[in-house]
Every structure is written in structure tokens, then in C-alpha cells.
Scaffold this motif. Structure first.
Motif, PDB file in Angstrom:
ATOM      1  N   UNK A  92       0.688  -8.792  -0.211  1.00 39.38           N
ATOM      2  CA  UNK A  92       0.509 -10.171  -0.627  1.00 39.38           C
ATOM      3  C   UNK A  92       1.089 -11.107   0.431  1.00 39.38           C
ATOM      4  N   UNK A  93       0.303 -12.116   0.782  1.00 36.92           N
ATOM      5  CA  UNK A  93       0.727 -13.146   1.727  1.00 36.92           C
ATOM      6  C   UNK A  93       1.145 -14.371   0.914  1.00 36.92           C
ATOM      7  N   UNK A  94       2.432 -14.513   0.667  1.00 31.55           N
ATOM      8  CA  UNK A  94       2.918 -15.559  -0.222  1.00 31.55           C
ATOM      9  C   UNK A  94       3.303 -16.822   0.547  1.00 31.55           C
ATOM     10  N   UNK A  95       3.152 -17.972  -0.092  1.00 29.54           N
ATOM     11  CA  UNK A  95       3.502 -19.235   0.565  1.00 29.54           C
ATOM     12  C   UNK A  95       5.015 -19.400   0.699  1.00 29.54           C
ATOM     13  N   UNK A  96       5.416 -20.205   1.657  1.00 29.93           N
ATOM     14  CA  UNK A  96       6.840 -20.526   1.842  1.00 29.93           C
ATOM     15  C   UNK A  96       7.391 -21.149   0.549  1.00 29.93           C
ATOM     16  N   UNK A  97       8.590 -20.841   0.131  1.00 23.85           N
ATOM     17  CA  UNK A  97       9.651 -20.138   0.866  1.00 23.85           C
ATOM     18  C   UNK A  97       9.703 -18.638   0.612  1.00 23.85           C
ATOM     19  N   UNK A  98       8.703 -18.088  -0.050  1.00 27.72           N
ATOM     20  CA  UNK A  98       8.729 -16.668  -0.388  1.00 27.72           C
ATOM     21  C   UNK A  98       8.326 -15.815   0.819  1.00 27.72           C
ATOM     22  N   UNK A  99       8.937 -14.644   0.935  1.00 29.82           N
ATOM     23  CA  UNK A  99       8.531 -13.668   1.936  1.00 29.82           C
ATOM     24  C   UNK A  99       7.352 -12.870   1.392  1.00 29.82           C
ATOM     25  N   UNK A 100       6.572 -12.292   2.284  1.00 26.40           N
ATOM     26  CA  UNK A 100       5.440 -11.480   1.864  1.00 26.40           C
ATOM     27  C   UNK A 100       5.912 -10.280   1.037  1.00 26.40           C
ATOM     28  N   UNK A 101       5.092  -9.914   0.066  1.00 24.60           N
ATOM     29  CA  UNK A 101       5.407  -8.802  -0.830  1.00 24.60           C
ATOM     30  C   UNK A 101       4.369  -7.696  -0.699  1.00 24.60           C
ATOM     31  N   UNK A 102       4.754  -6.506  -1.154  1.00 19.97           N
ATOM     32  CA  UNK A 102       3.785  -5.432  -1.309  1.00 19.97           C
ATOM     33  C   UNK A 102       4.122  -4.642  -2.561  1.00 19.97           C
ATOM     34  N   UNK A 103       3.150  -3.855  -3.027  1.00 22.73           N
ATOM     35  CA  UNK A 103       3.388  -3.028  -4.203  1.00 22.73           C
ATOM     36  C   UNK A 103       2.516  -1.791  -4.131  1.00 22.73           C
ATOM     37  N   UNK A 104       2.961  -0.755  -4.809  1.00 22.58           N
ATOM     38  CA  UNK A 104       2.200   0.486  -4.933  1.00 22.58           C
ATOM     39  C   UNK A 104       2.014   0.751  -6.419  1.00 22.58           C
ATOM     40  N   UNK A 105       0.777   0.939  -6.822  1.00 20.60           N
ATOM     41  CA  UNK A 105       0.495   1.134  -8.243  1.00 20.60           C
ATOM     42  C   UNK A 105      -0.422   2.334  -8.459  1.00 20.60           C
ATOM     43  N   UNK A 106      -0.241   2.975  -9.588  1.00 18.57           N
ATOM     44  CA  UNK A 106      -1.158   4.010 -10.047  1.00 18.57           C
ATOM     45  C   UNK A 106      -1.982   3.401 -11.166  1.00 18.57           C
ATOM     46  N   UNK A 107      -3.295   3.296 -10.970  1.00 18.19           N
ATOM     47  CA  UNK A 107      -4.171   2.694 -11.975  1.00 18.19           C
ATOM     48  C   UNK A 107      -5.044   3.771 -12.605  1.00 18.19           C
ATOM     49  N   UNK A 108      -5.185   3.699 -13.930  1.00 20.25           N
ATOM     50  CA  UNK A 108      -5.922   4.728 -14.662  1.00 20.25           C
ATOM     51  C   UNK A 108      -6.891   4.093 -15.652  1.00 20.25           C
ATOM     52  N   UNK A 109      -8.162   4.530 -15.598  1.00 20.88           N
ATOM     53  CA  UNK A 109      -9.192   4.040 -16.510  1.00 20.88           C
ATOM     54  C   UNK A 109      -9.252   4.898 -17.764  1.00 20.88           C
ATOM     55  N   UNK A 110      -9.534   4.257 -18.904  1.00 23.62           N
ATOM     56  CA  UNK A 110      -9.775   4.971 -20.156  1.00 23.62           C
ATOM     57  C   UNK A 110     -10.655   4.100 -21.043  1.00 23.62           C
ATOM     58  N   UNK A 125       5.998   2.595  -6.640  1.00 23.22           N
ATOM     59  CA  UNK A 125       6.631   2.197  -5.396  1.00 23.22           C
ATOM     60  C   UNK A 125       7.472   3.281  -4.749  1.00 23.22           C
ATOM     61  N   UNK A 126       7.937   4.254  -5.550  1.00 23.89           N
ATOM     62  CA  UNK A 126       8.773   5.317  -5.005  1.00 23.89           C
ATOM     63  C   UNK A 126       7.961   6.369  -4.257  1.00 23.89           C
ATOM     64  N   UNK A 127       6.629   6.237  -4.279  1.00 26.68           N
ATOM     65  CA  UNK A 127       5.774   7.232  -3.625  1.00 26.68           C
ATOM     66  C   UNK A 127       5.372   6.843  -2.209  1.00 26.68           C
ATOM     67  N   UNK A 128       5.740   5.620  -1.793  1.00 27.64           N
ATOM     68  CA  UNK A 128       5.391   5.140  -0.457  1.00 27.64           C
ATOM     69  C   UNK A 128       6.601   4.443   0.155  1.00 27.64           C
ATOM     70  N   UNK A 129       6.910   4.763   1.397  1.00 26.06           N
ATOM     71  CA  UNK A 129       8.043   4.154   2.066  1.00 26.06           C
ATOM     72  C   UNK A 129       7.861   2.649   2.210  1.00 26.06           C
ATOM     73  N   UNK A 130       8.977   1.918   2.184  1.00 27.42           N
ATOM     74  CA  UNK A 130       8.941   0.467   2.376  1.00 27.42           C
ATOM     75  C   UNK A 130       8.353   0.137   3.743  1.00 27.42           C
ATOM     76  N   UNK A 131       7.569  -0.939   3.811  1.00 30.68           N
ATOM     77  CA  UNK A 131       6.914  -1.339   5.042  1.00 30.68           C
ATOM     78  C   UNK A 131       7.650  -2.513   5.686  1.00 30.68           C
ATOM     79  N   UNK A 132       7.798  -2.519   7.005  1.00 30.52           N
ATOM     80  CA  UNK A 132       8.479  -3.625   7.693  1.00 30.52           C
ATOM     81  C   UNK A 132       7.774  -4.957   7.434  1.00 30.52           C
TER      82      UNK A 132
END
Length: 218
Positions: A92-110, A125-132
Motif C-alpha cells: 500500500x502506498x499511503x499518503x503523508x504522514x503515514x509510511x507505506x504498508x504491506x500485508x500478507x493474507x490467506x484468502x479462502x472461498x466458500x 504475515x508470519x509466512x513472509x519476511x518483512x520487506x524494506x
């Protein structure tokens, strides 16, 4: 079902606070309610004429994600554990004053017996290393539901909560989340109308009679 997702359901269902509708325009309604961590849970809904499979196709079109998900910088499919689940990395490219964010999700259809289609999102999020250069979002949990209505339309609803982490005041997080969710739903409605999505079909989706193609009705 992961324990984290179960805990999220239990914690929010136990809150006494009711939903408060905060925006209703352009065919989209947004509601919020407080959570224990001070970051609001958000609920959004709209009603439109669409195939259920069109919504699945829109989410599968990862290249188009930044066109309708507000602040999305891009989405990458990391893994497909089953035909109905995806491990996804989003920036995510967030507007100032926020820093950019990222997330890792497992999505499941039913899909339930009444034809309601669900997409459940769990934090992975624990399945992927933090990104610079990115702050990793935490405690991400949510659910999309698509409910076929008797008049042939579909009610699309999203309910979710996420901790953006970092040093952001809660009032700013809540304001940004409400605004971004509304904008996302408005853009989603426009994209769903495109033929390349409406002509889609998936083996795990049962279309209601009103949205079946002529070929599917035979």
C-alpha cells in the motif's frame, strides 16, 4: 480455521457497541464500530447486478487491483494452497504522514447452501519476511460476502479490521480506513460491469438462476 481468526470473531461479536452508519452515497454504505484496540472495525455494503463469478474474476485480476483498491500499490500471488485459497502479498502506498504498508493474507472461498459466496481473509504475515521500506500490517482479518437477492441482484458486503502498526494516531487510521473503503467500493462497482468479468465462471461457484448464462441454464 486458525485460532487467530476465531479469536477475532469472538472478540468483536462480544462488543456491546452497535454499528454506526457514517456514509451513504453512490450506492455504497459504510458503517464503523469501536474495537478494543481503538481502531474501528469497518463494514461496507452495496447492491448491484452481477454474476458471483464476476467478483471472483475481479479479485483474480491482480494487475487491476490498484485500479479499484484505494492506496494499493500492487498484489502478488505467492502461493495457491488449494483451488479455493490464495496466499497474497499486498503493498500500500499511503499518503503523508503515514509510511507505506504491506500485508500478507490467506484468502479462502466458500459457498453455503443458500448460495451466499464468502471470501474469508486471515493474517499470514508470519509466512513472509518483512520487506524494506514497508511497515507490516498486523491482525488482519475480514470477510467478503455476496448474497443473491430475489430480484436478481447481489448484495456485496465487506466486514474487517486491521492494525496498520507503526506510530499512527487511531483517529487518523479510522478516518483513512473509512474513506479508502468507500472509494474502493465505488470503483469496484464500476469495474464489475466489464464483460471480461461478467463472462467468467468458476467450478467452486454455484450461480443463482438469475445470473446464469444461457449455456449454464441448459
Amino acid at each position: 480455521m486458525r485460532l487467530g481468526w476465531l479469536f477475532w470473531l469472538m472478540s468483536f461479536s462480544s462488543l456491546a457497541a452497535d454499528w454506526q452508519w457514517v456514509r451513504d452515497e453512490d450506492g455504497v454504505r459504510i458503517a464503523t464500530r469501536p474495537s478494543r484496540d481503538g481502531i474501528h472495525e469497518v463494514l461496507a455494503e452495496t447492491t448491484t447486478t452481477t454474476r458471483l463469478s464476476a467478483f471472483v474474476a475481479l479479485l483474480d485480476d491482480f494487475a487491476a487491483n490498484p485500479r479499484w483498491v484505494t492506496h494499493s500499490k500492487g498484489v502478488v500471488l505467492l502461493e495457491k494452497p488449494t483451488p479455493t485459497s490464495d496466499l497474497i502479498y499486498t503493498q500500500f502506498d499511503l499518503p503523508w504522514p503515514a509510511h507505506n504498508r504491506d500485508m500478507v493474507t490467506l484468502s479462502t472461498w466458500s459457498q453455503d447452501r443458500d448460495g451466499v459466496l464468502y471470501l474469508t481473509l486471515e493474517d499470514a504475515g508470519d509466512r513472509v519476511l518483512a520487506q524494506p521500506g514497508f511497515v507490516r500490517m498486523q491482525n488482519v482479518a475480514g470477510q467478503w460476502s455476496l448474497t443473491p437477492l430475489p430480484d436478481g441482484r447481489v448484495r456485496i458486503r465487506y466486514q474487517g479490521h486491521a492494525d496498520p502498526a507503526g506510530q499512527l494516531p487511531h483517529w487518523l487510521v479510522n478516518e483513512m480506513t473509512t474513506k479508502a473503503t468507500f472509494e474502493t467500493f465505488v470503483k469496484m462497482r464500476r469495474l464489475l460491469d466489464k464483460g471480461k468479468y461478467q463472462d467468467s465462471s468458476y467450478p467452486f461457484v454455484r450461480e443463482p438462476q438469475a445470473t446464469r448464462t444461457r449455456a449454464e441454464r441448459r
